[in-house]
Write an enzyme that holds these catalytic residues in place. Structure first.
Site, PDB file in Angstrom:
ATOM      1  N   ASP A 241      -3.127   8.525   6.045  1.00 61.92           N
ATOM      2  CA  ASP A 241      -1.610   8.608   6.180  1.00 61.92           C
ATOM      3  C   ASP A 241      -1.347   8.500   7.700  1.00 61.92           C
ATOM      4  OD1 ASP A 241      -1.260   8.613   3.636  1.00 61.92           O
ATOM      5  OD2 ASP A 241      -1.116  10.896   3.643  1.00 61.92           O
TER       6      ASP A 241
ATOM      7  N   LYS B 166      -0.861   1.943  -1.262  1.00 61.88           N
ATOM      8  CA  LYS B 166       0.056   2.993  -0.985  1.00 61.88           C
ATOM      9  C   LYS B 166       1.474   2.722  -1.564  1.00 61.88           C
ATOM     10  CE  LYS B 166      -3.084   5.768   0.372  1.00 61.88           C
ATOM     11  NZ  LYS B 166      -3.446   6.958  -0.276  1.00 61.88           N
TER      12      LYS B 166
HETATM   13  C1  S3P Z   1      -2.712  12.932  -0.743  1.00 67.40           C
HETATM   14  C2  S3P Z   1      -3.943  12.074  -0.708  1.00 67.40           C
HETATM   15  C3  S3P Z   1      -3.758  10.730  -0.114  1.00 67.40           C
HETATM   16  C4  S3P Z   1      -2.422  10.554   0.809  1.00 67.40           C
HETATM   17  C5  S3P Z   1      -1.423  10.966  -0.008  1.00 67.40           C
HETATM   18  C6  S3P Z   1      -1.409  12.404  -0.350  1.00 67.40           C
HETATM   19  C7  S3P Z   1      -2.799  14.245  -1.454  1.00 67.40           C
HETATM   20  O1  S3P Z   1      -3.960   9.804  -1.095  1.00 67.40           O
HETATM   21  O2  S3P Z   1      -2.679   9.174   1.097  1.00 67.40           O
HETATM   22  O3  S3P Z   1      -0.162  10.632   0.966  1.00 67.40           O
HETATM   23  O4  S3P Z   1      -1.918  15.073  -1.383  1.00 67.40           O
HETATM   24  O5  S3P Z   1      -3.882  14.395  -2.236  1.00 67.40           O
HETATM   25  P1  S3P Z   1      -5.212   9.281  -2.311  1.00 67.40           P
HETATM   26  O6  S3P Z   1      -5.739  10.365  -2.768  1.00 67.40           O
HETATM   27  O7  S3P Z   1      -4.813   8.304  -2.784  1.00 67.40           O
HETATM   28  O8  S3P Z   1      -6.261   8.671  -1.022  1.00 67.40           O
END
Ligand code: S3P
Length: 448
Positions: free
Chosen positions: A325, A352
């Site tokens: 992020d 995303k």
């Molecule tokens: C998150 C995991 C990440 C991140 C998202 C929040 C989470 O995504 O990019 O903003 O809270 O588990 P991914 O699990 O798709 O990598």
């Protein structure tokens, strides 16, 4: 809401750093809401104000309310009464997760083993994001999830009996991992989950802290028969979100100013951004470090005033889950580094809230930067003292791109208008107010 960003000048740093408190860490807040609901305890989560709560977290609150969990957001706290693992009830309507991918994916894991069915939807952006990768892995545990051929939202989870299964994730994703671990609480037998690279580990830390059955090792194992034994009343203080803090910190580095963020999450799966800053030559100091509910936290001071030239960085596949992020704002820092920075192994960025590689490359090129787009990242040619050329901002409705482009706009030759700036509230509702406090006249917020 429209925001106008004016060119900033770097001032000599004041003696004392300016202090900020971030919104509660979004990932942790989702998890205490989800997992707290499955305890029998009353959980109080103190907050600074209703306005500080990310819209994504509100989506989770509303989802759990629809499932019969008594949960209320007041001026100074979120109050939740756990209903126990088998206390959820069938919702009377579709659960709309708005823009929140974490809400949708954790919810899929939670719903998979319930004795009822439930339809899950989202806004236009979330409805384009991949859900099949979660549904297919849950299906290996016996879950029954139906959706259109594209596998995107809306989808219906037909809750049924699950069986514990060993799963190796094809991508490092905390959301997918968490969906499987939560489903594992409802399975017959043990569920094992292994990731190709470590991703943020809040779910497993919280499962342990709350007394659910989880075993750590080269894979995570859920023992569903273990019942949490907790006091009737709990308080869970969620530290500030490091992914939100990254934006103001980047502004501090580029403006050569000092900043301190108090009560920030220092979970090691979230601090790779700080490691990269150190490699770039930025001085940082973490103080007042404590641990509560298995989660380290403390204050972070960033001495932007002591930074000379920024060194470029190289980010590869193993770093990516630990700063996924923060990549948009790291790209901004790369524009001002001395030489070529690279981001590779970050194909996930295309999935995303927008295709963050394509949109960032387009925007930074419009700002006059020399960028090479890669299928899984980009190469940015940095120039230390530069002014960006004026350009129309196109953030595609993506909250993190909106904030990253706003930081870049501080270095444009002329004022830049940020349209639909309210989208920042998805993760950081008081971002522009904070940026205004930090940069003064460089930020003008208007209601239109
Ligand atoms: C998150 C995991 C990440 C991140 C998202 C929040 C989470 O995504 O990019 O903003 O809270 O588990 P991914 O699990 O798709 O990598």
């Amino acid at each position: 809401m429209t925001v106008q960003i004016y060119p900033a000048a770097s001032h000599p740093a004041p003696e004392q750093p300016i202090e900020f408190a971030m919104p509660p860490d979004k990932s942790m807040l989702h998890r205490i809401l989800f997992l707290g609901s499955l305890t029998q305890s009353h959980i109080r989560i103190p907050i600074h104000s209703i306005e500080s709560i990310s819209h994504d977290a509100v989506a989770t609150v509303l989802a759990l309310e629809s499932l019969g969990v008594p949960v209320e957001i007041t001026d100074d706290a979120i109050d939740l009464q756990g209903v126990g693992r088998h206390g959820l009830r069938s919702p009377s309507h579709t659960i709309n997760c708005a823009n929140s991918g974490t809400t949708a994916r954790l919810l899929m894991g939670l719903l998979a083993g319930q004795p009822f069915e439930c339809t899950v939807s989202g806004d236009d952006s979330l409805s384009k994001r991949p859900m099949k990768r979660v549904a297919d892995l849950l299906a290996r545990m016996g879950a029954h999830i139906s959706s259109s051929a594209t596998g995107t939202l809306p989808l219906t989870v037909h809750g049924n009996a699950l069986r514990g299964t060993n799963i190796i994730l094809p991508v490092a994703s905390a959301q997918i991992k968490s969906a499987l671990l939560i489903a594992g609480l409802y399975a017959q037998g043990e569920t094992g989950v292994r990731e190709p690279y470590p991703s943020r580990d809040h779910t497993e830390r919280l499962l342990e802290a709350l007394g659910f059955g989880i075993e750590f090792g080269n894979r995570l194992t859920i023992h569903p028969e273990t019942q949490p034994e907790l006091p009737d009343e709990l308080e869970f203080v969620v530290p500030g979100d490091p992914s939100s803090a990254a934006f103001l910190i980047a502004a501090a580095v580029l403006l050569r100013r000092r900043i301190r963020i108090t009560n920030l999450s220092l979970n090691p799966t979230r601090t790779r951004f700080f490691d990269v800053l150190t490699l770039m030559g930025v001085e940082l100091e973490a103080t007042e470090i404590t641990e509560l509910w298995n989660e380290p936290r403390g204050s972070m001071t960033v001495f932007g005033d002591r930074t000379d030239e920024l060194m470029p960085f190289e980010i590869d596949e193993s770093d990516v889950p630990l700063l996924i992020d923060e990549l948009p704002v790291l790209m901004v820092l790369a524009l001002f580094a001395h030489g070529e920075s690279s981001i590779r192994g970050a194909r996930e960025l295309r999935l995303k809230e927008s295709d963050r590689i394509a949109l960032a490359v387009k925007q930074f090129r419009a700002f006059g930067a020399d960028i090479q787009e890669l299928d899984d990242g980009m190469i940015v040619s940095g120039i230390p003292v530069r002014r960006l050329v004026p350009a129309v901002i196109d953030h595609g409705g993506d909250h993190r791109l909106t904030m990253a482009f706003s930081i870049a706009a501080l270095f444009c030759e002329t004022p830049t208008r940020v349209p639909n700036a309210e989208i920042a509230s998805v993760s950081y509702p008081h971002f522009y107010e904070d940026l205004h406090r930090f940069c003064g006249d460089c930020v003008e917020i208007s209601a239109l």
